[in-house]
Design an enzyme around this catalytic site. Structure first.
Site, PDB file in Angstrom:
ATOM      1  N   ASP A  12       0.850  -1.236   0.001  1.00 20.27           N
ATOM      2  CA  ASP A  12      -0.085   0.081   0.076  1.00 20.27           C
ATOM      3  C   ASP A  12       0.711   1.305   0.040  1.00 20.27           C
ATOM      4  O   ASP A  12       1.932   1.218   0.564  1.00 20.27           O
ATOM      5  CB  ASP A  12      -0.991  -0.097   1.242  1.00 20.27           C
ATOM      6  N   TRP A  17       2.581   8.032  -2.509  1.00 21.16           N
ATOM      7  CA  TRP A  17       3.943   8.258  -2.722  1.00 21.16           C
ATOM      8  C   TRP A  17       4.299   9.217  -4.012  1.00 21.16           C
ATOM      9  O   TRP A  17       5.036  10.203  -4.060  1.00 21.16           O
ATOM     10  CB  TRP A  17       4.572   6.870  -3.093  1.00 21.16           C
ATOM     11  N   HIS A  29       2.532   3.547  -9.193  1.00 25.21           N
ATOM     12  CA  HIS A  29       2.280   2.136  -9.516  1.00 25.21           C
ATOM     13  C   HIS A  29       3.692   1.576 -10.242  1.00 25.21           C
ATOM     14  O   HIS A  29       4.103   0.561  -9.833  1.00 25.21           O
ATOM     15  CB  HIS A  29       1.086   1.859 -10.259  1.00 25.21           C
ATOM     16  N   SER A  57      -6.949  -5.979  -5.812  1.00 19.62           N
ATOM     17  CA  SER A  57      -8.198  -6.713  -4.888  1.00 19.62           C
ATOM     18  C   SER A  57      -9.475  -6.392  -5.929  1.00 19.62           C
ATOM     19  O   SER A  57      -9.414  -5.747  -6.882  1.00 19.62           O
ATOM     20  CB  SER A  57      -8.395  -5.870  -3.781  1.00 19.62           C
ATOM     21  N   ASP A  59     -11.989  -5.190  -5.027  1.00 25.58           N
ATOM     22  CA  ASP A  59     -12.648  -4.044  -4.959  1.00 25.58           C
ATOM     23  C   ASP A  59     -11.985  -2.870  -5.614  1.00 25.58           C
ATOM     24  O   ASP A  59     -12.527  -1.550  -5.883  1.00 25.58           O
ATOM     25  CB  ASP A  59     -13.076  -3.782  -3.420  1.00 25.58           C
ATOM     26  N   TRP A  61     -11.425  -2.712  -8.772  1.00 22.60           N
ATOM     27  CA  TRP A  61     -12.132  -2.397  -9.807  1.00 22.60           C
ATOM     28  C   TRP A  61     -12.846  -1.001  -9.778  1.00 22.60           C
ATOM     29  O   TRP A  61     -13.255  -0.187 -10.671  1.00 22.60           O
ATOM     30  CB  TRP A  61     -13.137  -3.313 -10.371  1.00 22.60           C
ATOM     31  N   LEU A 123      11.819 -20.109  -4.928  1.00 19.96           N
ATOM     32  CA  LEU A 123      10.796 -19.433  -4.176  1.00 19.96           C
ATOM     33  C   LEU A 123       9.561 -19.620  -5.021  1.00 19.96           C
ATOM     34  O   LEU A 123       9.440 -19.466  -6.286  1.00 19.96           O
ATOM     35  CB  LEU A 123      11.085 -17.979  -4.256  1.00 19.96           C
ATOM     36  N   ARG A 176       2.188  -5.102   6.052  1.00 17.72           N
ATOM     37  CA  ARG A 176       1.205  -4.084   5.187  1.00 17.72           C
ATOM     38  C   ARG A 176       1.964  -2.997   5.342  1.00 17.72           C
ATOM     39  O   ARG A 176       2.213  -2.169   6.407  1.00 17.72           O
ATOM     40  CB  ARG A 176       0.134  -3.964   5.731  1.00 17.72           C
TER      41      ARG A 176
HETATM   42  C1  FPP Z   1      -2.345  -0.006  -3.163  1.00 17.81           C
HETATM   43  O1  FPP Z   1      -1.749   1.503  -3.067  1.00 17.81           O
HETATM   44  C2  FPP Z   1      -1.404  -0.690  -4.474  1.00 17.81           C
HETATM   45  C3  FPP Z   1      -2.112  -1.046  -5.442  1.00 17.81           C
HETATM   46  C4  FPP Z   1      -3.772  -1.240  -5.401  1.00 17.81           C
HETATM   47  C5  FPP Z   1      -1.361  -1.734  -6.518  1.00 17.81           C
HETATM   48  C6  FPP Z   1      -0.349  -2.411  -6.375  1.00 17.81           C
HETATM   49  C7  FPP Z   1       0.454  -2.727  -7.537  1.00 17.81           C
HETATM   50  C8  FPP Z   1       1.770  -2.343  -7.600  1.00 17.81           C
HETATM   51  C9  FPP Z   1       2.722  -2.564  -6.403  1.00 17.81           C
HETATM   52  C10 FPP Z   1       2.408  -2.238  -8.943  1.00 17.81           C
HETATM   53  C11 FPP Z   1       3.140  -3.114  -9.649  1.00 17.81           C
HETATM   54  C12 FPP Z   1       2.899  -4.622  -9.152  1.00 17.81           C
HETATM   55  C13 FPP Z   1       3.476  -5.766  -9.693  1.00 17.81           C
HETATM   56  C14 FPP Z   1       2.936  -7.238  -9.121  1.00 17.81           C
HETATM   57  C15 FPP Z   1       4.171  -5.861 -11.119  1.00 17.81           C
HETATM   58  P1  FPP Z   1      -2.526   2.727  -3.391  1.00 17.81           P
HETATM   59  O2  FPP Z   1      -2.781   3.035  -5.011  1.00 17.81           O
HETATM   60  O3  FPP Z   1      -3.950   2.403  -2.757  1.00 17.81           O
HETATM   61  O4  FPP Z   1      -2.020   3.571  -2.617  1.00 17.81           O
HETATM   62  P2  FPP Z   1      -2.554   4.954  -1.683  1.00 17.81           P
HETATM   63  O5  FPP Z   1      -3.424   4.103  -0.570  1.00 17.81           O
HETATM   64  O6  FPP Z   1      -1.457   5.720  -1.202  1.00 17.81           O
HETATM   65  O7  FPP Z   1      -3.602   5.458  -2.575  1.00 17.81           O
END
Ligand code: FPP
Length: 244
Positions: A12, A17, A29, A57, A59, A61, A123, A176
């Site tokens: 998260d 960031w 991302h 997740s 959710d 979507w 792994l 987390r």
């Molecule tokens: C949550 O942060 C993160 C996600 C919903 C996406 C996770 C995806 C990645 C780490 C990118 C690459 C992954 C792979 C497997 C190549 P957020 O967007 O909810 O952050 P925020 O809470 O600061 O808004």
């Protein structure tokens, strides 16, 4: 050190960031994908045998369509770019969750990466995409008929309901990042006795060193699985170590 830990991570903080830097969330991302690479690389030497990463997740979507499209493209690129290296390094890549709502190009990339890396023994890297633990549990219940299944039987049904492998052990350590402290519908059954670790680090800043610190903190936890601690060898004869 335990040499076969199952570590699960809720990655998260990508959006914040990026926003802290005045950048679009999608850039967060992209930086998050680099943190995934660092984490996978660091895992085997820390005794991690299974690494499950919450990438999207069910959710999620509900996020804006362009952000969802960026994430789907990132997952596809990651699988295509990393499958070869994973194969060489002995990393078995798999994806848990629903596949029927994913873009077909992503499903193809998943199937190709899984086939190419199936023999990996160093792994077990699992990406959770379109994943909901509550849906997986409900799906497992629907697969079952008759009397109440044993925990072991249900574990196997659960694996089947989410494209998982019934040999995957329960989660030992759930991390987390990103300052929030909740499970967000991730591995609810599998985390029954997981140690939970919440980190203030935003996911794109997460490094192998953070992972090492987390595994060390896990090693200092006292896991009892509902029982009392075993008496210590140092306790004088006739006396048991007292339970905390
Ligand atoms: C949550 O942060 C993160 C996600 C919903 C996406 C996770 C995806 C990645 C780490 C990118 C690459 C992954 C792979 C497997 C190549 P957020 O967007 O909810 O952050 P925020 O809470 O600061 O808004």
């Amino acid at each position: 050190m335990d040499s076969n830990l199952h570590v699960a991570i809720i990655m998260d903080g990508n959006g914040r960031w990026a926003e802290e830097r005045g950048w679009p969330r999608t850039r967060g991302h992209r930086a998050g994908a680099e943190a995934v690479r660092r984490t996978v690389e660091a895992s085997p030497r820390l005794g991690i045998g299974t690494l499950t990463l919450y990438a999207f997740s069910s959710d999620n979507w509900r996020r804006p369509a362009p952000e969802v499209a960026t994430l789907m493209a990132l997952f596809r690129n990651f699988l295509k770019a990393e499958a070869g290296a994973c194969r060489r390094e002995g990393v078995r890549l798999s994806v848990i969750g629903r596949r029927d709502r994913l873009p077909s190009a992503l499903v193809t990339a998943i199937e190709q990466a899984e086939a190419a890396t199936a023999g990996g023994g160093l792994l077990d890297l699992r990406l959770a995409v379109d994943y909901s633990s509550r849906d997986a549990i409900a799906g497992a219940a629907a697969l079952h008929q008759g009397t109440t299944p044993s925990r072991e039987q249900f574990r196997q049904l659960l694996a089947r309901s989410q494209h998982g492998d019934p040999r995957t052990p329960d989660v030992d350590l759930l991390i987390r990042t990103g300052r929030e402290q909740r499970l967000s519908d991730f591995l609810l059954w599998e985390c029954a006795y997981a140690e939970l670790l919440f980190s203030a680090v935003l996911w794109p800043d997460f490094t192998g060193e953070h992972l090492r610190e987390a595994v060390e903190a896990f090693g200092r936890r006292n896991r009892r699985f509902g029982a009392v601690p075993a008496p210590t060898l140092a306790a004088p004869a006739g006396r048991q170590a007292s339970a905390p």
